[in-house]
Design a protein around this motif. Structure first.
Motif, short mmCIF file in Angstrom:
data_model
loop_
_atom_site.label_atom_id
_atom_site.label_comp_id
_atom_site.label_asym_id
_atom_site.label_seq_id
_atom_site.Cartn_x
_atom_site.Cartn_y
_atom_site.Cartn_z
N ASP A 46 0.82 -1.21 0.00
CA ASP A 46 0.00 0.00 0.00
C ASP A 46 0.85 1.26 0.00
O ASP A 46 0.37 2.34 -0.31
CB ASP A 46 -1.00 0.01 1.16
N SER A 47 2.15 1.11 0.33
CA SER A 47 3.07 2.25 0.24
C SER A 47 4.48 1.74 -0.01
O SER A 47 4.80 0.59 0.32
CB SER A 47 3.02 3.11 1.51
N LEU A 67 5.50 6.87 -0.60
CA LEU A 67 4.51 7.05 -1.67
C LEU A 67 3.34 6.10 -1.44
O LEU A 67 3.53 4.98 -0.96
CB LEU A 67 5.14 6.77 -3.03
N LYS A 68 2.15 6.54 -1.84
CA LYS A 68 0.93 5.74 -1.68
C LYS A 68 0.57 5.08 -3.01
O LYS A 68 0.75 5.66 -4.07
CB LYS A 68 -0.22 6.62 -1.23
N LEU A 69 0.00 3.88 -2.90
CA LEU A 69 -0.51 3.19 -4.08
C LEU A 69 -1.71 3.96 -4.62
O LEU A 69 -2.72 4.13 -3.92
CB LEU A 69 -0.92 1.76 -3.73
N ASN A 70 -1.59 4.47 -5.84
CA ASN A 70 -2.67 5.25 -6.46
C ASN A 70 -3.64 4.36 -7.21
O ASN A 70 -4.84 4.56 -7.18
CB ASN A 70 -2.08 6.29 -7.42
N GLY A 71 -3.10 3.39 -7.92
CA GLY A 71 -3.92 2.48 -8.71
C GLY A 71 -3.06 1.37 -9.29
O GLY A 71 -1.84 1.47 -9.29
N PHE A 72 -3.71 0.33 -9.78
CA PHE A 72 -2.97 -0.81 -10.34
C PHE A 72 -3.88 -1.57 -11.30
O PHE A 72 -5.11 -1.46 -11.22
CB PHE A 72 -2.48 -1.75 -9.22
N GLY A 73 -3.26 -2.33 -12.20
CA GLY A 73 -4.05 -3.11 -13.13
C GLY A 73 -3.18 -4.05 -13.94
O GLY A 73 -1.95 -4.07 -13.80
N VAL A 127 0.29 -9.78 -19.69
CA VAL A 127 1.66 -9.34 -20.00
C VAL A 127 2.37 -8.89 -18.73
O VAL A 127 3.45 -9.39 -18.40
CB VAL A 127 1.67 -8.22 -21.07
N TYR A 128 1.80 -7.93 -18.01
CA TYR A 128 2.40 -7.48 -16.76
C TYR A 128 1.36 -6.80 -15.88
O TYR A 128 0.34 -6.31 -16.36
CB TYR A 128 3.60 -6.56 -16.98
N VAL A 129 1.64 -6.78 -14.58
CA VAL A 129 0.86 -6.00 -13.62
C VAL A 129 1.58 -4.67 -13.44
O VAL A 129 2.80 -4.63 -13.27
CB VAL A 129 0.76 -6.73 -12.26
N THR A 130 0.84 -3.59 -13.55
CA THR A 130 1.41 -2.25 -13.38
C THR A 130 0.78 -1.58 -12.16
O THR A 130 -0.43 -1.71 -11.95
CB THR A 130 1.10 -1.36 -14.60
N SER A 131 1.60 -0.89 -11.39
CA SER A 131 1.08 -0.11 -10.27
C SER A 131 1.74 1.27 -10.27
O SER A 131 2.87 1.43 -10.72
CB SER A 131 1.32 -0.83 -8.94
N LEU A 132 0.99 2.25 -9.78
CA LEU A 132 1.45 3.64 -9.74
C LEU A 132 1.46 4.12 -8.29
O LEU A 132 0.45 4.01 -7.59
CB LEU A 132 0.50 4.52 -10.56
N TYR A 133 2.62 4.63 -7.86
CA TYR A 133 2.78 5.16 -6.50
C TYR A 133 3.09 6.66 -6.57
O TYR A 133 3.95 7.08 -7.35
CB TYR A 133 3.92 4.43 -5.78
N LEU A 134 2.38 7.43 -5.74
CA LEU A 134 2.48 8.89 -5.75
C LEU A 134 2.56 9.45 -4.33
O LEU A 134 2.13 8.79 -3.38
CB LEU A 134 1.25 9.49 -6.44
N PRO A 135 3.06 10.71 -4.18
CA PRO A 135 3.07 11.33 -2.86
C PRO A 135 1.66 11.52 -2.30
O PRO A 135 1.44 11.44 -1.10
CB PRO A 135 3.73 12.70 -3.10
N GLU A 136 0.70 11.78 -3.18
CA GLU A 136 -0.71 11.88 -2.79
C GLU A 136 -1.56 11.35 -3.93
O GLU A 136 -1.18 11.45 -5.10
CB GLU A 136 -1.08 13.31 -2.46
N LYS A 137 -2.70 10.78 -3.60
CA LYS A 137 -3.52 10.15 -4.63
C LYS A 137 -4.12 11.18 -5.57
O LYS A 137 -4.44 12.29 -5.17
CB LYS A 137 -4.62 9.31 -3.97
N SER A 138 -4.26 10.77 -6.83
CA SER A 138 -4.80 11.66 -7.85
C SER A 138 -5.45 10.85 -8.96
O SER A 138 -5.01 9.74 -9.27
CB SER A 138 -3.69 12.53 -8.44
#
Length: 195
Positions: A35-36, A44-50, A59-70
């Motif tokens: 989750d971080s 960084l916080k987990l923003n989203g994944f898929g 093919v692959y799992v992608t996740s996006l981590y950000l300082p704040e969710k957006s």
């Protein structure tokens, strides 16, 4: 031990596992996501994944981590602080296949003028893909933006390639998955979910 007490202890254990240190926020196709994460000394916080799928193949799992969710790519591209895109391979790929997919994603989302401004950085990234040769199922690639440093890549926990200092390049990478012409529209929605 009576049944009621055992169930209470079991519930407590499950909650401790779910919310304890290093707990995963989510799981997709057996890939557990934290989750971080810490990048450049910041949390960084987990923003989203898929999942990136091509036809029916994972093919692959992608996740996006950000300082704040957006939920807005323009806002994400203006954010201060580090950012991370993490990829976990779900099948074997050659570095040529991966590099070609990367270039196709850039070509679909950048005009010629934008590409011309970062052509040197793109070339450096191409050299990095050549170092990988073969990517195996389960391999993990981190694409990090660290302010004052640049775009830094890690492959299975080891830094690879040269650091690319230009924020415009990192934002171009983000557009591969979240731009006007993403590699996968469902994946774009998942990464920008902010959930």
């Amino acid at each position: 031990m009576n049944s009621f007490r055992f169930k209470g202890l079991l519930a407590g254990f499950v909650l401790a596992c779910a919310f304890g240190q290093g707990a995963s926020a989510a799981e997709i196709s057996g890939v557990k996501l934290d989750d971080s994460v810490k990048v450049g000394g910041k949390e960084l916080k987990l923003n989203g994944f898929g999942m990136r799928q091509k036809f029916v193949a994972k093919v692959y799992v992608t996740s996006l981590y950000l300082p704040e969710k957006s939920t807005s790519l323009p806002d994400i591209m203006k954010m201060d602080g580090p950012r991370r895109v993490a990829l976990v391979l779900m099948r074997d790929l050659t570095s040529d296949d991966f590099g070609d997919a990367f270039m196709n994603g850039l070509n679909k989302n950048l005009d010629n003028k934008e590409k011309a401004r970062i052509v040197t950085q793109i070339s450096k990234f191409g050299e990095m893909f050549a170092l990988l040769q073969v990517l195996k199922k389960g391999d993990v690639l981190h694409l990090d933006w660290i302010p004052g440093v640049g775009t830094q890549c890690e492959f299975n926990g080891k830094k690879i390639g040269e650091v690319v200092p230009d924020i415009e390049f990192y934002n171009a990478i983000l557009r591969i998955w979240m731009g006007e012409h993403p590699v996968d529209t469902h994946l774009k929605t998942a990464l920008l979910s902010g959930k």
